[in-house]
Design a protein around this motif. Structure first.
Motif, PDB file in Angstrom:
ATOM      1  N   UNK A  22      13.518  48.172  -7.244  1.00  0.00           N
ATOM      2  CA  UNK A  22      14.597  48.540  -8.160  1.00  0.00           C
ATOM      3  C   UNK A  22      15.620  47.407  -8.198  1.00  0.00           C
ATOM      4  N   UNK A  23      15.757  46.755  -9.341  1.00  0.00           N
ATOM      5  CA  UNK A  23      16.680  45.632  -9.443  1.00  0.00           C
ATOM      6  C   UNK A  23      18.137  46.062  -9.340  1.00  0.00           C
ATOM      7  N   UNK A  24      18.413  47.342  -9.539  1.00  0.00           N
ATOM      8  CA  UNK A  24      19.788  47.819  -9.427  1.00  0.00           C
ATOM      9  C   UNK A  24      20.267  47.888  -7.983  1.00  0.00           C
ATOM     10  N   UNK A  25      19.347  47.856  -7.021  1.00  0.00           N
ATOM     11  CA  UNK A  25      19.771  47.897  -5.628  1.00  0.00           C
ATOM     12  C   UNK A  25      20.579  46.659  -5.243  1.00  0.00           C
ATOM     13  N   UNK A  26      20.133  45.482  -5.649  1.00  0.00           N
ATOM     14  CA  UNK A  26      20.929  44.298  -5.320  1.00  0.00           C
ATOM     15  C   UNK A  26      22.096  44.125  -6.279  1.00  0.00           C
ATOM     16  N   UNK A  27      21.978  44.621  -7.502  1.00  0.00           N
ATOM     17  CA  UNK A  27      23.119  44.573  -8.423  1.00  0.00           C
ATOM     18  C   UNK A  27      24.260  45.454  -7.928  1.00  0.00           C
ATOM     19  N   UNK A  28      23.909  46.530  -7.256  1.00  0.00           N
ATOM     20  CA  UNK A  28      24.909  47.408  -6.649  1.00  0.00           C
ATOM     21  C   UNK A  28      25.781  46.592  -5.697  1.00  0.00           C
ATOM     22  N   UNK A  29      25.170  45.787  -4.835  1.00  0.00           N
ATOM     23  CA  UNK A  29      25.931  44.925  -3.922  1.00  0.00           C
ATOM     24  C   UNK A  29      26.752  43.892  -4.688  1.00  0.00           C
ATOM     25  N   UNK A  30      26.207  43.356  -5.760  1.00  0.00           N
ATOM     26  CA  UNK A  30      26.953  42.387  -6.569  1.00  0.00           C
ATOM     27  C   UNK A  30      28.212  43.015  -7.132  1.00  0.00           C
ATOM     28  N   UNK A  31      28.099  44.238  -7.687  1.00  0.00           N
ATOM     29  CA  UNK A  31      29.261  44.903  -8.274  1.00  0.00           C
ATOM     30  C   UNK A  31      30.320  45.198  -7.218  1.00  0.00           C
ATOM     31  N   UNK A  32      29.882  45.673  -6.060  1.00  0.00           N
ATOM     32  CA  UNK A  32      30.850  46.000  -5.010  1.00  0.00           C
ATOM     33  C   UNK A  32      31.562  44.740  -4.529  1.00  0.00           C
ATOM     34  N   UNK A  33      30.817  43.710  -4.183  1.00  0.00           N
ATOM     35  CA  UNK A  33      31.455  42.502  -3.671  1.00  0.00           C
ATOM     36  C   UNK A  33      32.279  41.807  -4.745  1.00  0.00           C
ATOM     37  N   UNK A  34      31.797  41.797  -5.970  1.00  0.00           N
ATOM     38  CA  UNK A  34      32.576  41.209  -7.064  1.00  0.00           C
ATOM     39  C   UNK A  34      33.879  41.944  -7.291  1.00  0.00           C
ATOM     40  N   UNK A  35      33.831  43.272  -7.274  1.00  0.00           N
ATOM     41  CA  UNK A  35      35.044  44.062  -7.438  1.00  0.00           C
ATOM     42  C   UNK A  35      36.037  43.845  -6.306  1.00  0.00           C
ATOM     43  N   UNK A  36      35.524  43.747  -5.090  1.00  0.00           N
ATOM     44  CA  UNK A  36      36.398  43.506  -3.942  1.00  0.00           C
ATOM     45  C   UNK A  36      37.034  42.128  -4.044  1.00  0.00           C
ATOM     46  N   UNK A  37      36.283  41.122  -4.464  1.00  0.00           N
ATOM     47  CA  UNK A  37      36.849  39.780  -4.616  1.00  0.00           C
ATOM     48  C   UNK A  37      37.914  39.735  -5.706  1.00  0.00           C
ATOM     49  N   UNK A  38      37.679  40.429  -6.809  1.00  0.00           N
ATOM     50  CA  UNK A  38      38.690  40.475  -7.874  1.00  0.00           C
ATOM     51  C   UNK A  38      39.947  41.178  -7.365  1.00  0.00           C
ATOM     52  N   UNK A  39      39.777  42.282  -6.665  1.00  0.00           N
ATOM     53  CA  UNK A  39      40.925  43.005  -6.112  1.00  0.00           C
ATOM     54  C   UNK A  39      41.691  42.120  -5.127  1.00  0.00           C
ATOM     55  N   UNK A  40      40.960  41.390  -4.296  1.00  0.00           N
ATOM     56  CA  UNK A  40      41.580  40.477  -3.329  1.00  0.00           C
ATOM     57  C   UNK A  40      42.373  39.388  -4.048  1.00  0.00           C
TER      58      UNK A  40
END
Length: 136
Positions: free
Chosen positions: A106-124
């Motif tokens: 499932x390609x969404x499994x690694x995209x899930x990590x991308x969205x979380x880390x990307x969102x955290x970096x933007x928030x930071x």
């Protein structure tokens, strides 16, 4: 205001804002995943190695990065983001993507990590920009 008290106010407000941003990012990403796949992820980690890498990432971030940035051990907050936090997150993202691609179809499994880390970096970045704008 007492300087020690101000330090504690600044530290806990940073941690509170950062934790709130992380919770918001994780909730929105989980909703995206459920909407796209019809169910929540079956496993949170690709394998045992991914779990250990994730735990190590969190420990290093909490123990080393956050206090060093709040204690002004780095020359400037925006430089610390550029040369410390961003490459560290890219390394974690690369390792996580590699492990998910090997374990999951499932390609969404690694995209899930991308969205979380990307969102955290933007928030930071928003928090750091706000702190520099306020002169804190």
């Amino acid at each position: 205001m007492n300087e020690n008290l101000w330090f504690l106010v600044e530290l806990f407000s940073f941690l509170f804002l950062f934790a709130g941003g992380m919770a918001l990012t994780m909730t929105l990403t989980r909703r995206w995943y459920v909407k796209r796949n019809g169910q929540d992820r079956l496993q949170n980690y690709a394998n045992e190695a991914h779990r250990k890498v994730s735990l190590g990432f969190v420990v290093v971030a909490v123990v080393v990065l956050i206090p060093s940035i709040n204690l002004d051990m780095t020359p400037s907050r925006h430089w610390s983001f550029l040369f410390i936090v961003f490459p560290f997150c890219l390394l974690y993202l690369g390792i996580g993507t590699y492990l998910w691609k090997n374990e999951s179809s499932n390609k969404d499994d690694y995209r899930y990590d991308w969205w979380i880390l990307g969102g955290i970096l933007v928030w930071y970045m928003l928090i750091m920009s706000g702190m520099q704008w306020l002169g804190v």
